[in-house]
Scaffold this motif. Sequence first.
Motif, PDB file in Angstrom:
ATOM      1  N   ILE A  25       0.921  -1.068  -0.223  1.00 31.66           N
ATOM      2  CA  ILE A  25       0.101   0.359   0.294  1.00 31.66           C
ATOM      3  C   ILE A  25       1.233   1.612   0.333  1.00 31.66           C
ATOM      4  CG2 ILE A  25      -1.688   1.767   0.833  1.00 31.66           C
ATOM      5  CD1 ILE A  25      -2.708  -1.705   2.487  1.00 31.66           C
ATOM      6  N   HIS A  26       0.629   1.743  -0.708  1.00 33.43           N
ATOM      7  CA  HIS A  26       1.299   3.320  -0.842  1.00 33.43           C
ATOM      8  C   HIS A  26       0.986   4.305   0.342  1.00 33.43           C
ATOM      9  CE1 HIS A  26       3.665   6.942  -2.722  1.00 33.43           C
ATOM     10  NE2 HIS A  26       2.252   7.573  -2.141  1.00 33.43           N
ATOM     11  N   GLY A  27       2.347   4.316   0.827  1.00 32.26           N
ATOM     12  CA  GLY A  27       2.500   5.188   2.351  1.00 32.26           C
ATOM     13  C   GLY A  27       1.899   3.847   3.618  1.00 32.26           C
ATOM     14  N   GLY A  28       1.861   2.230   2.903  1.00 33.00           N
ATOM     15  CA  GLY A  28       2.136   1.120   4.245  1.00 33.00           C
ATOM     16  C   GLY A  28       0.821   0.861   4.483  1.00 33.00           C
ATOM     17  N   MET A  29       0.723   0.269   5.742  1.00 32.55           N
ATOM     18  CA  MET A  29      -0.392   0.053   6.600  1.00 32.55           C
ATOM     19  C   MET A  29      -1.572   1.250   6.789  1.00 32.55           C
ATOM     20  SD  MET A  29      -2.064  -2.726   5.442  1.00 32.55           S
ATOM     21  CE  MET A  29      -1.937  -4.576   4.556  1.00 32.55           C
ATOM     22  N   GLY A  30      -0.674   2.217   7.591  1.00 33.25           N
ATOM     23  CA  GLY A  30      -1.440   3.225   7.882  1.00 33.25           C
ATOM     24  C   GLY A  30      -2.065   4.126   7.307  1.00 33.25           C
ATOM     25  N   ALA A  31      -1.310   3.953   6.113  1.00 31.45           N
ATOM     26  CA  ALA A  31      -2.714   4.764   5.189  1.00 31.45           C
ATOM     27  C   ALA A  31      -3.766   4.880   5.260  1.00 31.45           C
ATOM     28  CB  ALA A  31      -2.045   4.595   3.483  1.00 31.45           C
ATOM     29  N   VAL A  32      -4.531   2.832   5.491  1.00 33.67           N
ATOM     30  CA  VAL A  32      -5.388   2.878   6.107  1.00 33.67           C
ATOM     31  C   VAL A  32      -6.299   2.661   7.710  1.00 33.67           C
ATOM     32  CG1 VAL A  32      -7.022   0.838   5.967  1.00 33.67           C
ATOM     33  CG2 VAL A  32      -5.381   1.067   4.382  1.00 33.67           C
ATOM     34  N   TYR A  33      -5.104   2.172   8.332  1.00 30.67           N
ATOM     35  CA  TYR A  33      -6.150   2.511   9.720  1.00 30.67           C
ATOM     36  C   TYR A  33      -5.667   4.035  10.145  1.00 30.67           C
ATOM     37  CZ  TYR A  33      -0.950   2.203  11.663  1.00 30.67           C
ATOM     38  OH  TYR A  33       0.424   2.050  12.024  1.00 30.67           O
ATOM     39  N   GLY A  34      -4.790   4.556   9.935  1.00 32.55           N
ATOM     40  CA  GLY A  34      -4.696   6.116  10.403  1.00 32.55           C
ATOM     41  C   GLY A  34      -5.765   6.481  10.115  1.00 32.55           C
ATOM     42  N   PRO A  35      -6.504   6.472   8.380  1.00 32.74           N
ATOM     43  CA  PRO A  35      -7.557   7.298   8.981  1.00 32.74           C
ATOM     44  C   PRO A  35      -9.427   6.243   8.805  1.00 32.74           C
ATOM     45  CG  PRO A  35      -6.427   7.259   6.524  1.00 32.74           C
ATOM     46  CD  PRO A  35      -5.627   6.557   7.095  1.00 32.74           C
ATOM     47  N   MET A  36      -9.074   5.461   9.071  1.00 29.77           N
ATOM     48  CA  MET A  36     -10.137   4.745  10.432  1.00 29.77           C
ATOM     49  C   MET A  36     -10.237   4.812  11.394  1.00 29.77           C
ATOM     50  SD  MET A  36      -9.067   0.712   9.006  1.00 29.77           S
ATOM     51  CE  MET A  36     -10.277   0.429   9.848  1.00 29.77           C
ATOM     52  N   ALA A  37      -8.935   5.394  11.809  1.00 25.84           N
ATOM     53  CA  ALA A  37      -8.796   5.864  13.826  1.00 25.84           C
ATOM     54  C   ALA A  37      -9.150   7.144  13.618  1.00 25.84           C
ATOM     55  CB  ALA A  37      -7.526   5.054  14.021  1.00 25.84           C
ATOM     56  N   ALA A  38      -9.176   8.403  12.731  1.00 26.04           N
ATOM     57  CA  ALA A  38      -9.722   9.473  13.058  1.00 26.04           C
ATOM     58  C   ALA A  38     -11.006   9.814  12.451  1.00 26.04           C
ATOM     59  CB  ALA A  38      -8.652   9.776  11.367  1.00 26.04           C
ATOM     60  N   GLN A  39     -11.218   8.720  11.870  1.00 25.35           N
ATOM     61  CA  GLN A  39     -12.966   8.792  11.629  1.00 25.35           C
ATOM     62  C   GLN A  39     -12.969   8.022  12.845  1.00 25.35           C
ATOM     63  OE1 GLN A  39     -14.498   7.873   7.554  1.00 25.35           O
ATOM     64  NE2 GLN A  39     -16.876   7.035   8.538  1.00 25.35           N
ATOM     65  N   ILE A  40     -13.015   6.863  13.979  1.00 28.53           N
ATOM     66  CA  ILE A  40     -13.455   7.042  14.591  1.00 28.53           C
ATOM     67  C   ILE A  40     -13.328   8.085  16.147  1.00 28.53           C
ATOM     68  CG2 ILE A  40     -13.038   5.329  17.148  1.00 28.53           C
ATOM     69  CD1 ILE A  40     -12.554   3.695  14.588  1.00 28.53           C
ATOM     70  N   GLY A  41     -12.145   8.917  15.642  1.00 28.20           N
ATOM     71  CA  GLY A  41     -11.836   9.786  16.396  1.00 28.20           C
ATOM     72  C   GLY A  41     -12.185   9.878  18.043  1.00 28.20           C
ATOM     73  N   ASP A  42     -13.355  10.497  18.666  1.00 29.91           N
ATOM     74  CA  ASP A  42     -12.488  10.383  20.081  1.00 29.91           C
ATOM     75  C   ASP A  42     -13.481   9.517  21.049  1.00 29.91           C
ATOM     76  OD1 ASP A  42     -11.344  13.325  19.948  1.00 29.91           O
ATOM     77  OD2 ASP A  42     -13.951  13.988  20.611  1.00 29.91           O
ATOM     78  N   SER A  43     -13.800   8.190  19.829  1.00 25.36           N
ATOM     79  CA  SER A  43     -14.643   6.876  20.124  1.00 25.36           C
ATOM     80  C   SER A  43     -13.790   6.315  20.872  1.00 25.36           C
ATOM     81  CB  SER A  43     -15.309   7.077  19.100  1.00 25.36           C
ATOM     82  OG  SER A  43     -16.372   7.948  19.333  1.00 25.36           O
ATOM     83  N   LEU A  44     -11.926   6.700  20.330  1.00 26.08           N
ATOM     84  CA  LEU A  44     -11.241   5.896  20.951  1.00 26.08           C
ATOM     85  C   LEU A  44     -10.376   5.870  21.567  1.00 26.08           C
ATOM     86  CD1 LEU A  44      -8.878   4.693  17.830  1.00 26.08           C
ATOM     87  CD2 LEU A  44      -8.040   4.655  19.773  1.00 26.08           C
ATOM     88  N   TYR A  45      -9.587   5.234  22.462  1.00 24.54           N
ATOM     89  CA  TYR A  45      -8.700   5.472  24.102  1.00 24.54           C
ATOM     90  C   TYR A  45      -7.448   5.111  23.471  1.00 24.54           C
ATOM     91  CZ  TYR A  45     -13.016   7.032  25.383  1.00 24.54           C
ATOM     92  OH  TYR A  45     -14.842   8.331  25.182  1.00 24.54           O
ATOM     93  N   ALA A  46      -6.383   5.293  23.766  1.00 25.87           N
ATOM     94  CA  ALA A  46      -5.004   4.756  23.712  1.00 25.87           C
ATOM     95  C   ALA A  46      -4.539   4.476  25.101  1.00 25.87           C
ATOM     96  CB  ALA A  46      -3.960   5.513  23.040  1.00 25.87           C
ATOM     97  N   SER A  47      -3.944   3.352  25.410  1.00 23.19           N
ATOM     98  CA  SER A  47      -2.797   3.157  26.538  1.00 23.19           C
ATOM     99  C   SER A  47      -3.932   2.510  26.969  1.00 23.19           C
ATOM    100  CB  SER A  47      -2.712   4.558  27.054  1.00 23.19           C
ATOM    101  OG  SER A  47      -1.195   5.125  26.175  1.00 23.19           O
ATOM    102  N   GLN A  48      -5.152   2.244  27.336  1.00 27.54           N
ATOM    103  CA  GLN A  48      -6.185   1.595  28.153  1.00 27.54           C
ATOM    104  C   GLN A  48      -6.296   0.474  28.122  1.00 27.54           C
ATOM    105  OE1 GLN A  48      -8.137   3.215  30.305  1.00 27.54           O
ATOM    106  NE2 GLN A  48      -6.644   5.674  29.587  1.00 27.54           N
TER     107      GLN A  48
END
Length: 454
Positions: free
Chosen positions: A209-232
């Motif tokens: 993938i152009h930009g690596g797998m992060g080019a997909v999972y990054g926008p997915m996480a952005a769309q989920i937005g504040d509903s995603l809690y890291a370090s938990q």
Amino acid sequence: MVDVDFCIVGAGFAGLTAALRLKQAGSSVAVLEARDRVGGRTFTEVRDDGTWVDRGGAWVGPGQDRIYALMHEFDAQSYKQYAGGDAMMIVDGKQYRYKGAAPRNLNPFATVNLGTAMLELAKMCRAVPLEAPWDAKKADKWDSITVAQWLDHHVPSLAARELLETAIGGTYTSDTSEISLLFALHQMASGGGPEFVFGIEGGSQDSRIHGGMGAVYGPMAAQIGDSLYASQPVRRIDQDDTGVTVRADGMTVRARRAVVAVPIAIASQIAYEPMLSVDRSLLHQRMPSGAVWKINIVYDEPFWRAEGLSGQSAAPGTPAPVTIDACTDTGTPGVLCVIVEGPTARALCDLDAAQRRADILDSLAARFGAKATSPVDFIEQNWTVERYSGGGMISHAPPGVLTEFGPALREPCGRIHWAGSESSAVMCGWVDGAVRSGERAAAEVMASERVAVA
């Protein structure tokens, strides 16, 4: 306390997909991720020069329609894995340059033995029901022996045996003596057979993938937005007649249902009240992950291409058993990826960083020449000790597990549902399988709630 419709544990591709589909359907979600990043067993790093490096899962191939659908959804483009020039193989101390699946000038006995073994594996794969491999006519027989035992009886050529050990054991990041033949057949069948599993052009490593797998999972996480809690990291899940209470280190979530989308070995570290079903609890104890290093070595340029080599090589028994060209679509800088799995990966864990680097570069120099010893960057990822991955890129089943506990892979435990690549009947073990499992789990929890309301 956060109160939502559904709680998702884990923000790899399985968890992100489940959360995304639930949000798109109008449900509220909370995604709890133990790490300080998303992506799970995929991990894209962008270097200062803009070059991306996939430190985990990296490839997509034909038939992996669900990851391609996500790529289309977020406008991520693919490019073909570089396969120009010759591949290289070192067997019995001899170096072979070749095109295609295997050297034509390998000794005739090894060549025939390798070919017949691959044909037999493909034939057995066709006899495995994808949704229920434990229902195969020979399931009990195949699940009672290891891959190593099958190789003992069907691959007398030492050279062919060594190559298949590397290919099959490497896929499951473990020694073939640990892996049920039925499990290996199911996993290969889920992708269409051994040629797809081990293949580049038209196989599981067909494209990146152009930009690596992060080019997909990054926008997915952005769309989920504040509903995603890291370090938990989630420590406990309680369920009752009306919902679940999910307790992490820094927060508590109340939801109608939970989707646990983490590797099986990690799911076993969560406390469940009441206890899970007996079969699911025992499954947690019986599907380990293996050992794997993924080391991206960066050079000023891909010098191997100028020398007529593809960068693909196999040298069983060396500190760098498998290599593949990992350049971006521009081809510059040069990136050579070394993949080390199973017992060899465990041995690397015992070395300090300087010795490990020296041993790997020396191994590459024997294949690619002195230029291999002068990289500009050496990026190690030891998935073996990743706290929230539990080891290699796919959990595997030892003998007896699938026929005894296989149905528990996808069966919900009350209000707790399961996702993860290992639970996918199609493309089990690949990112595409993780996506499929997330979509299945999202559909399950929504359907369960509609039934409950009705």
